[in-house]
Design a protein around this motif. Sequence first.
Motif: not given
Length: 520
Positions: A268-279, A256-261, A327-328
């Motif tokens: 990949q969407r697996y990064v989102i799962l990592g973010y949720w796990g961290f929180i 997915v396209e994510m505009e950061i800065g 954010p998501i």
Amino acid sequence: MYYALYLYSCQKRDSSNVSIENDVGLQHVLYSSCGGLAFVISYIIFMTSGCLKQRKSNDEEEESPELHRQIMQLCWKVYLALLCAYQAYIMLQYSKINIHGAQLGFLHIIMIGYYSQNTVKIKGKDARIDQKQWQDAFTCGEWMVLSNLITSLIGDFILYQWTTIDNNNREFLPEHMRISQAGLAGCIVGLVICHFSSRTLSGLGVFGSLTGVFGIVVGFLEVTVHPPLIESKQGDWILFIPKSIRWLVQFLSLEVEMEIGNSLNHVQRYVILGYWGFILIASIPVTMKLCSWVQSDNIQHNLVRKKRSVVAARKFFHLIALLLFVPITLLDPDMMTLSYAIAIALLMVIEIIRCYNFGLEKGSNISSFLNAFYATFVDEKDSNAAEGGLTITHITLILGSAIPLWMYQMIVNLSGENKVPIFFLPYVGVLALGVGDSVGAIAGISFGRHSWPGSSRTIEGSCCMLLSMFIPLYLASVEDVFDIGKTLAIVTLVEASTSQIDNLCLPLIGTTLVALAASR
């Protein structure tokens, strides 16, 4: 809300093809209208007959759960009469029975009728249930709303499968929402089946019972996921894996396209799962600290401090919801839509395990731990949880955040519109619950002095709630912010006056107002 969605569906289609007997969206409007009218008639009958006034005089603090069941017992009978009258009109007008509308209506009637039951069969005789019943977790009005949503969820799933078999497939929902619908419907049906057959399944233990629920969910998903939705390039062996699992892996693997800065990144969407796990992992120490804080106030029997600490602790979970959802929702709404459905399903399973020792021996470690954790954070709306009963406020927090996003995605899929205030719609739930309700509750209990007439809410808390919702929109330079502010003001007034679960009614009111305003 259903009517606003129906207006968008009419804009996309030729109005000459829209009629009562073939338009499923209109049938949702009609059956929900019959249910609401039946509830109003039933409540008025109780008011005028003097039954309600007499019961209130006997119990001045709150209405008896028995009274709510009596109202619903009358409601389903009035509902059945209205539904039969509606079907008679359809028969006279079109010379045919509206089968889809009847299915939705009768499904809703069954759930209303089951709420009104307050006895169980024990050794062939009717006996009172000494323990807390699931009905005690809802007022009759709350159950009308929730049962309406469940009817739409399960009923539309059945209608979708029906039209698929008839080769008249309705692309009313995007692909990921159709999967979310099937999973949630399967979870609800699975939990109901396992609950009713709990005595038969008691020997299977928690693992066996949950396996049964998981099997029903997978079954619902398998009939929903069609081969065109899956790309199979790994060979024939992949065909042995359920289609739903393959679809999920493929969905998570998409970039997915994510505009950061100022840069546009593909992740990949697996990064989102990592973010949720961290929180979630980072919130565990704070949660444990809050548990100790609330329990210490409880031990000291300081009711004022305990109430304040419980309110502050509960609003911490609203803050976590903001970090998880906002954010998501902005970066990948499709992922957030599916995740809401999965989270609601998991919380329902956990609640059944906690409340009914689902597949567990009474007093088991898992059930005892969950009960102790829930009892720490209960307020007056969750009083059943402290006595081992059902509680739904944590589930409705997720549901209330999800409904505006689901509504937004359906509207965009139907009409292709993505303008203000429609662009604001996905954030109605998290703004009202994560920001407004949290700030309003903390401000009201901290320095609120002037209460609204007939309510425990304070004017100071309501003002802080409205201001806290308005400021983020203003700072984000949202267009028509003052027009949206009118909706936020109405939501604030509803929060100040309602005694229902605000996690559910605030997002529903806000979603309906925004959707209707945008449909004009």
